[in-house]
Write a protein that holds these residues in place. Structure first.
Motif, PDB file in Angstrom:
ATOM      1  N   THR A 286       1.025  -1.508   6.476  1.00  0.00           N
ATOM      2  CA  THR A 286       0.687  -0.177   5.942  1.00  0.00           C
ATOM      3  C   THR A 286       1.533   0.142   4.710  1.00  0.00           C
ATOM      4  OG1 THR A 286       2.129   1.091   7.450  1.00  0.00           O
ATOM      5  CG2 THR A 286      -0.090   0.577   8.203  1.00  0.00           C
ATOM      6  N   GLY A 287       2.245   1.282   4.689  1.00  0.00           N
ATOM      7  CA  GLY A 287       2.992   1.634   3.486  1.00  0.00           C
ATOM      8  C   GLY A 287       4.064   2.665   3.752  1.00  0.00           C
ATOM      9  N   GLY A 288       5.008   2.743   2.821  1.00  0.00           N
ATOM     10  CA  GLY A 288       6.068   3.731   2.895  1.00  0.00           C
ATOM     11  C   GLY A 288       5.701   5.004   2.164  1.00  0.00           C
ATOM     12  N   THR A 289       6.621   5.941   2.143  1.00  0.00           N
ATOM     13  CA  THR A 289       6.327   7.265   1.575  1.00  0.00           C
ATOM     14  C   THR A 289       6.039   7.198   0.077  1.00  0.00           C
ATOM     15  OG1 THR A 289       8.714   7.647   1.360  1.00  0.00           O
ATOM     16  CG2 THR A 289       7.631   8.538   3.323  1.00  0.00           C
ATOM     17  N   ARG A 290       6.752   6.323  -0.632  1.00  0.00           N
ATOM     18  CA  ARG A 290       6.583   6.269  -2.094  1.00  0.00           C
ATOM     19  C   ARG A 290       5.170   5.843  -2.469  1.00  0.00           C
ATOM     20  NH1 ARG A 290       7.793   1.999  -5.907  1.00  0.00           N
ATOM     21  NH2 ARG A 290       8.564   0.746  -4.169  1.00  0.00           N
ATOM     22  N   HIS A 291       4.708   4.738  -1.903  1.00  0.00           N
ATOM     23  CA  HIS A 291       3.393   4.239  -2.272  1.00  0.00           C
ATOM     24  C   HIS A 291       2.266   5.070  -1.661  1.00  0.00           C
ATOM     25  CE1 HIS A 291       5.122   0.125  -3.461  1.00  0.00           C
ATOM     26  NE2 HIS A 291       4.609   0.681  -4.540  1.00  0.00           N
ATOM     27  N   THR A 292       2.497   5.685  -0.510  1.00  0.00           N
ATOM     28  CA  THR A 292       1.446   6.498   0.101  1.00  0.00           C
ATOM     29  C   THR A 292       1.165   7.738  -0.742  1.00  0.00           C
ATOM     30  OG1 THR A 292       2.071   5.723   2.306  1.00  0.00           O
ATOM     31  CG2 THR A 292       0.709   7.694   2.190  1.00  0.00           C
ATOM     32  N   ALA A 293       2.220   8.398  -1.203  1.00  0.00           N
ATOM     33  CA  ALA A 293       2.027   9.553  -2.084  1.00  0.00           C
ATOM     34  C   ALA A 293       1.331   9.135  -3.375  1.00  0.00           C
ATOM     35  CB  ALA A 293       3.375  10.209  -2.380  1.00  0.00           C
ATOM     36  N   GLU A 294       1.722   7.988  -3.909  1.00  0.00           N
ATOM     37  CA  GLU A 294       1.107   7.460  -5.129  1.00  0.00           C
ATOM     38  C   GLU A 294      -0.371   7.178  -4.915  1.00  0.00           C
ATOM     39  OE1 GLU A 294       2.805   4.005  -7.846  1.00  0.00           O
ATOM     40  OE2 GLU A 294       1.663   3.162  -6.161  1.00  0.00           O
ATOM     41  N   LEU A 295      -0.700   6.586  -3.760  1.00  0.00           N
ATOM     42  CA  LEU A 295      -2.100   6.274  -3.457  1.00  0.00           C
ATOM     43  C   LEU A 295      -2.957   7.525  -3.431  1.00  0.00           C
ATOM     44  CD1 LEU A 295      -4.435   4.449  -2.377  1.00  0.00           C
ATOM     45  CD2 LEU A 295      -3.546   4.924  -0.086  1.00  0.00           C
ATOM     46  N   LEU A 296      -2.493   8.563  -2.757  1.00  0.00           N
ATOM     47  CA  LEU A 296      -3.287   9.788  -2.665  1.00  0.00           C
ATOM     48  C   LEU A 296      -3.527  10.405  -4.049  1.00  0.00           C
ATOM     49  CD1 LEU A 296      -1.767  11.384   0.559  1.00  0.00           C
ATOM     50  CD2 LEU A 296      -4.095  10.509   0.274  1.00  0.00           C
ATOM     51  N   GLU A 297      -2.521  10.374  -4.902  1.00  0.00           N
ATOM     52  CA  GLU A 297      -2.696  10.895  -6.265  1.00  0.00           C
ATOM     53  C   GLU A 297      -3.713  10.054  -7.035  1.00  0.00           C
ATOM     54  OE1 GLU A 297       1.107  11.031  -8.109  1.00  0.00           O
ATOM     55  OE2 GLU A 297       1.933  12.513  -6.706  1.00  0.00           O
TER      56      GLU A 297
END
Length: 343
Positions: A286-297
């Protein structure tokens, strides 16, 4: 303790029962989320069947959901009641190890807490309580049902692409056109890559092109495989069933990468396939907080969500049965609002 309604397992059956479960009272940095939509993932099936090491009795699956904040702890600053949020596969970590320090909490060395199965009960329920750090603001541009799978399937595809530096001019292949694979195609295309779908089924060519892929390579056709030798910078392997990795590795370019993401229980491979071309074999969780926030944007900017079939949560067994047969295009999402109804 707080209570909520959920779909819970007994043994290894996919016939779940509706029951009341407990959630912890809010800590200072917690938020309570009314779950509106939750995806159905292949790993949920694996967990229910006892294949991933999690206790099955009393299991409440579900780890990709969207909802609305209904309460906040005294020290919460990032969310207010009424905010739309999205939650993925991780709800806590140690916060101090090297992985947590760089926003890769999915690889936390000592304190990783998953959304269910780590003393936690998952998102096939009406309410969840978690630390605000592990919830994400859901952009207004994203439909909440279609956005739910971004929190597992989407981020699972996104992290390997970011690690490989995928962008314009990159050549990406996606093996398997299911819940993960269709999002892999959409995301890679949006990053500017030339995308090919790898499939045993030539009839999926039209679907692949509709998602933005330029080609479909039939993996049972030896001539096509031979012609594509060394072609791809990155192959995203989303196949959940046991399969030999060697044919895929032969398609990887010099210093390219095969990323195995479908989590098959067995993945035979000949190490010599890595030697010729100095190829890389990797995986990701899956992913960490940094890339997850980036993905949603990124998804909000590009208008990317999953292609989903939404079912009332009471039809969860039907969703699991059909998922096991591959009868979905491309992700089931449960509407949890029917849990408000009295029996």
């Amino acid at each position: 303790m707080r209570t909520t309604t959920a779909w819970q397992s007994s043994g290894t059956s996919t016939a779940l029962r509706r029951t009341t479960i407990e959630r912890r009272d809010l800590r200072a940095d917690d938020i309570a989320v009314r779950i509106d939509f939750c995806g159905v993932c292949h790993s949920d099936l694996h967990a229910l069947h006892g294949l991933v090491g999690k206790p099955t009795d009393g299991l409440v699956p579900g780890h990709e959901f969207t909802g609305t904040v209904t309460a906040t702890g005294a020290e919460v600053t990032g969310f207010a009641v009424g905010d739309r949020v999205a939650v993925g596969t991780i709800v806590d970590s140690c916060g101090v190890c090297a992985m947590c320090a760089i926003g890769q909490e999915n690889f936390c060395y000592t304190g990783l807490v998953t959304t269910y199965g780590a003393g936690t009960k998952g998102g096939w329920s009406r309410e969840y309580v978690l630390r605000e750090k592990f919830a994400y603001r859901l952009p207004d541009a994203l439909d909440p049902a279609a956005a739910a799978p971004l929190m597992c399937a989407g981020i699972t595809m996104w992290e390997p692409m970011r690690a490989a530096g995928i962008g314009p001019g990159s050549r990406v292949a996606v093996a398997g056109l299911g819940g993960l694979g269709h999002l892999g195609v959409k995301l890679a295309v949006a990053l500017g890559a030339e995308v090919t779908v790898l499939s045993r089924t030539p009839e999926k060519a039209a679907d692949a092109r509709a998602l933005g892929a330029t080609d479909l390579l039939v993996t049972t056709d030896d001539d096509q495989l031979s012609a594509a030798s060394g072609r791809f910078d990155l192959i995203l392997d989303t196949i959940a069933a046991r399969h030999d990795l060697s044919p895929l590795l032969r398609l990887v370019a010099f210093e390219g990468t095969l990323s195995v993401l479908g989590l098959p229980l067995e993945t035979p491979v000949r190490l010599m396939e890595l030697t010729f071309g100095r190829k890389n074999l990797s995986s990701s969780g899956t992913g960490g907080t940094r890339h997850t926030a980036e993905l949603l944007e990124f998804c909000a900017e590009k208008g990317i969500t999953a292609d989903v079939e939404v079912l009332p949560s009471a039809r969860v067994e039907e969703a699991l049965t059909r998922l096991e047969k591959g009868d979905v295009r491309y992700r089931f999402v449960l509407d949890m609002s029917d849990l408000d109804q009295t029996n």
